[in-house]
Design a protein around this motif. Structure first.
Motif, mmCIF file in Angstrom:
data_model
loop_
_atom_site.group_PDB
_atom_site.id
_atom_site.type_symbol
_atom_site.label_atom_id
_atom_site.label_comp_id
_atom_site.label_asym_id
_atom_site.label_seq_id
_atom_site.Cartn_x
_atom_site.Cartn_y
_atom_site.Cartn_z
ATOM 1 N N TYR A 22 -3.731 10.714 3.011
ATOM 2 C CA TYR A 22 -4.536 9.459 2.484
ATOM 3 C C TYR A 22 -3.537 8.685 1.882
ATOM 4 C CZ TYR A 22 -7.899 13.299 2.519
ATOM 5 O OH TYR A 22 -8.953 14.239 2.821
ATOM 6 N N SER A 23 -3.887 7.337 1.900
ATOM 7 C CA SER A 23 -3.138 6.329 1.212
ATOM 8 C C SER A 23 -4.059 5.356 0.544
ATOM 9 C CB SER A 23 -2.593 5.327 2.288
ATOM 10 O OG SER A 23 -3.339 5.087 3.453
ATOM 11 N N THR B 180 -6.117 2.467 -1.247
ATOM 12 C CA THR B 180 -6.613 1.012 -0.693
ATOM 13 C C THR B 180 -6.635 0.047 -1.910
ATOM 14 O OG1 THR B 180 -8.989 1.542 -1.266
ATOM 15 C CG2 THR B 180 -8.011 2.101 0.846
ATOM 16 N N VAL B 181 -6.458 0.590 -3.222
ATOM 17 C CA VAL B 181 -6.214 -0.444 -4.196
ATOM 18 C C VAL B 181 -4.705 -0.110 -4.956
ATOM 19 C CG1 VAL B 181 -8.694 -0.540 -4.508
ATOM 20 C CG2 VAL B 181 -7.195 1.425 -5.686
ATOM 21 N N THR B 182 -4.194 -1.182 -5.610
ATOM 22 C CA THR B 182 -2.967 -1.130 -6.109
ATOM 23 C C THR B 182 -3.156 -0.528 -7.594
ATOM 24 O OG1 THR B 182 -2.987 -3.370 -7.007
ATOM 25 C CG2 THR B 182 -2.129 -3.188 -4.908
ATOM 26 N N GLU C 250 -11.804 8.765 -1.406
ATOM 27 C CA GLU C 250 -11.994 7.999 0.062
ATOM 28 C C GLU C 250 -13.403 7.698 -0.002
ATOM 29 O OE1 GLU C 250 -13.045 7.639 4.073
ATOM 30 O OE2 GLU C 250 -13.770 9.224 3.213
ATOM 31 N N GLY D 85 -14.049 4.491 -1.807
ATOM 32 C CA GLY D 85 -13.117 3.395 -1.240
ATOM 33 C C GLY D 85 -11.890 3.051 -1.868
ATOM 34 N N LYS D 86 -11.358 4.051 -2.845
ATOM 35 C CA LYS D 86 -9.907 4.014 -3.419
ATOM 36 C C LYS D 86 -9.101 4.406 -2.502
ATOM 37 C CE LYS D 86 -12.201 2.899 -7.320
ATOM 38 N NZ LYS D 86 -12.249 1.373 -7.495
ATOM 39 N N LEU D 87 -9.143 5.136 -1.473
ATOM 40 C CA LEU D 87 -8.468 5.702 -0.386
ATOM 41 C C LEU D 87 -8.835 5.656 0.951
ATOM 42 C CD1 LEU D 87 -7.352 9.445 -1.927
ATOM 43 C CD2 LEU D 87 -6.078 7.326 -2.108
ATOM 44 N N ARG D 88 -7.902 5.335 1.889
ATOM 45 C CA ARG D 88 -8.387 5.676 3.143
ATOM 46 C C ARG D 88 -7.857 7.015 3.916
ATOM 47 N NH1 ARG D 88 -4.308 1.741 3.730
ATOM 48 N NH2 ARG D 88 -5.833 0.060 3.350
ATOM 49 N N SER E 117 0.691 -1.224 -0.066
ATOM 50 C CA SER E 117 0.222 -0.025 0.010
ATOM 51 C C SER E 117 0.940 1.170 0.083
ATOM 52 C CB SER E 117 -1.112 0.009 1.100
ATOM 53 O OG SER E 117 0.153 -0.044 2.442
#
Length: 136
Positions: free
Chosen positions: A78-79, A81-83, A62, A65-68, A32
Motif C-alpha cells: 500500500y502507498s 495517494t494523499v500527502t 484504499e 481513495g487514501k491509499l493505492r 508519494s
C-alpha cells in the motif's frame, strides 16, 4: 455530508496513514510514499493490532481513495495517494466547517477563549506569516 463522512479519517485510520507517511519519508520518497506491506504498518503502530485488523483498515483506506494497493508477489503493498499536508488541510477545514460554521475566525477566538493560544502568540504568528510572504 455523506461524502465528507466517507473521506474523513477516523483516529485509527489517521494513525495508519501516519505510519505510511513516516515509512515513505524514511525511504526518501518525495511526493508519494513507498509501498508498505501490512506487516510494515503493523510493526509501525504504537498499539498492537492483529494482522487482519491492519489489513482490513488498509483496505478501507484504499476504498476511501487514501491509499493505492498493488499486488507484489502474493501480498498487497500500500502507498498513500494523499500527502500528509493535504490530509491535514482537509481535517482542519472539516473541523472549521463542523464546529465553527465555516468560520476560521471563530476557531481562533475559541483557541484564545480556552487559553490554548494567547493573542500575543497570534500577533507573532501573523508577523511571521507576513515576513514569509504569505497572506495574513
Amino acid at each position: 455530508m455523506g461524502d465528507r463522512e466517507s473521506t474523513a479519517l477516523t483516529k485509527l485510520e489517521l494513525q495508519i496513514m501516519q505510519v505510511i507517511w513516516k515509512l515513505g519519508a524514511a525511504s526518501g520518497a518525495a511526493s508519494s510514499s513507498s509501498p508498505c506491506s501490512v506487516k510494515d504498518v503493523q510493526e509501525g503502530l504504537s498499539q498492537p493490532l492483529a494482522y487482519t485488523t491492519v489489513q482490513t483498515m488498509l483496505n478501507i483506506l484504499e476504498r476511501k481513495g487514501k491509499l493505492r494497493r498493488k499486488l507484489r508477489g502474493r501480498a498487497y503493498v500500500y502507498s498513500a495517494t494523499v500527502t500528509e499536508a493535504k490530509a491535514s488541510r482537509h481535517a482542519v477545514r472539516d473541523l472549521v466547517d463542523r464546529m465553527f460554521g465555516g468560520s476560521a475566525d471563530e476557531l481562533v477566538m475559541s483557541l484564545i477563549k480556552s487559553r490554548q493560544i494567547d493573542p500575543r502568540r497570534i500577533a507573532e504568528l501573523s508577523r511571521r506569516l507576513e515576513e514569509e510572504g504569505g497572506d495574513a
